[in-house]
Design an enzyme around this catalytic site. Structure first.
Site, PDB file in Angstrom:
ATOM      1  N   ALA A  73       0.876  -1.171   0.000  1.00 43.14           N
ATOM      2  CA  ALA A  73       0.000   0.000   0.000  1.00 43.14           C
ATOM      3  C   ALA A  73       0.914   1.221   0.000  1.00 43.14           C
ATOM      4  CB  ALA A  73      -0.885  -0.026   1.236  1.00 43.14           C
TER       5      ALA A  73
ATOM      6  N   GLU B 120      -0.636  -9.199  -0.442  1.00 40.22           N
ATOM      7  CA  GLU B 120      -2.074  -9.419  -0.207  1.00 40.22           C
ATOM      8  C   GLU B 120      -2.853  -9.467  -1.515  1.00 40.22           C
ATOM      9  OE1 GLU B 120      -1.767  -6.120   2.576  1.00 40.22           O
ATOM     10  OE2 GLU B 120      -2.881  -7.303   4.033  1.00 40.22           O
TER      11      GLU B 120
ATOM     12  N   GLY C  44       0.687  -4.858   0.898  1.00 40.26           N
ATOM     13  CA  GLY C  44      -0.503  -4.913   0.057  1.00 40.26           C
ATOM     14  C   GLY C  44      -0.275  -5.632  -1.269  1.00 40.26           C
TER      15      GLY C  44
ATOM     16  N   GLU D   6       4.667  -5.005   7.446  1.00 34.69           N
ATOM     17  CA  GLU D   6       3.941  -3.924   8.138  1.00 34.69           C
ATOM     18  C   GLU D   6       4.462  -3.669   9.531  1.00 34.69           C
ATOM     19  OE1 GLU D   6       2.568  -6.260   6.288  1.00 34.69           O
ATOM     20  OE2 GLU D   6       1.184  -5.308   4.873  1.00 34.69           O
TER      21      GLU D   6
END
Ligand code: CAA
Length: 277
Positions: A83, A131, A128, A151
């Site tokens: 992200a 993911e 992300g 993260e």
């Protein structure tokens, strides 16, 4: 529908053009190749990229001209480096929750898309990005692919399903090792732990993903949709109910012309001519 290779837009089932800022969508032979295109940020997922991917997935779900989707990243370095940290840095708790929901909605739309989705992972798939790959049905990766859920290095936890899908795919202990250490694993390690389906040379990545997609395109489209749906739904049930669900779905196949054609073609020793219902 007919956006050709190289054009940064696609036509919807209604013939309308869809323009994307951060994606390239190329459709050929019923295969949509989606390239996330933010090389300056290693294809990191900001809000507009998440929204564009979500719109594209909604279109693929309904559009009969698309039978398989391939998602990759631009360049040779990164699939998606996570992200977007620049976009996340100043978020309030409520904004971060909203951003997480947006990511979750996208990942779920990939997972529940009626068409199979192949991740062609061409480099870093971090946070992300990992993911995103996890929400796809199949992961084909280049030798330089790297996976991590880093993260914890940023003082947060994954927000697009990493704590859930990783553990479901590779088991709790392996997932927790990645989630707690933030360590990066290479393509071979990812293959060994069942995180990826296949490792190939980078030059062969899109070709290998396209070959697999083509194989799927040539099967009965109704059966392909039902395989994905039945595996996904069944994994969320206990085995007895899941087997019952499979029996229902198997029965439904016999209400289609594709079943009649597929079995007749076998008996007549010729290729089947499927129509998708
Ligand atoms: N968000 C925003 N920008 C990013 C980014 C990200 N996730 N990852 C890389 N970039 C940017 C860098 O800031 C850099 O930009 P500038 O040139 O403007 O400085 C550019 O991409 C190139 O990156 P690097 O210079 O860092 O390249 P490198 O080769 O030295 O390192 C890397 C590559 C190891 C991937 C490193 O960039 C990195 O660690 N990136 C962050 C990975 C990360 O922590 N991802 C998880 C994000 S959190 C998340 O995803 C939460 C969630 O689940 C929702």
């Amino acid at each position: 529908m007919g956006a050709s290779r190289g054009e940064a837009f696609m036509l919807t089932a209604k013939g309308e053009a869809m323009d994307f800022k951060n994606l390239r969508v190329e459709i050929e032979n019923n295969i949509a190749l989606v390239t996330i295109n933010r090389p300056e940020a290693l294809n990191a997922l900001n809000e507009s990229t998440l929204c564009e991917l979500k719109s594209a997935m909604a279109e693929f779900h309904d559009n009969e001209a698309v039978q398989v989707v391939i998602i990759t990243g631009s360049g040779k370095k990164a699939f998606v480096a996570g992200a977007d940290i620049v976009a996340m840095q100043q978020l309030s708790a409520l904004e971060a929750r909203r951003f997480s929901h947006l990511g979750h909605d996208l990942m779920r739309s990939i997972e529940t898309c009626a068409k199979p989705v192949i991740a062609a992972v061409n480099g870093f798939a971090l946070g992300g990005g990992c993911e995103l790959a996890l929400s796809c049905d199949i992961r084909i990766v280049s030798e330089n692919a790297r996976f991590s859920q880093p993260e914890v290095n940023l003082g947060v936890i994954p927000g697009f399903g990493g704590t859930q899908r990783l553990a479901r795919l590779v088991g709790k202990a392996r997932a927790l090792e990645m989630l707690l250490t933030g360590d990066m694993i290479d393509a071979e390690q990812a293959y060994q732990m069942g995180l990826v389906n296949r490792v190939v040379a980078q030059e062969a990545l899109i070709e290998t993903a396209t070959e697999m997609a083509t194989k799927i395109v040539n099967k009965g489209p109704y059966a392909v949709r039902q395989v994905k749906e039945t595996v996904r739904t069944g994994l969320e049930m206990d085995l007895d109910r899941a087997n019952q669900y499979e029996a229902e779905m198997f029965g439904l196949c016999f209400a289609t012309l594709d079943q009649k054609e597929g079995m007749l073609a076998f008996l007549e020793k010729r290729p089947a001519n499927f129509i998708g219902h």
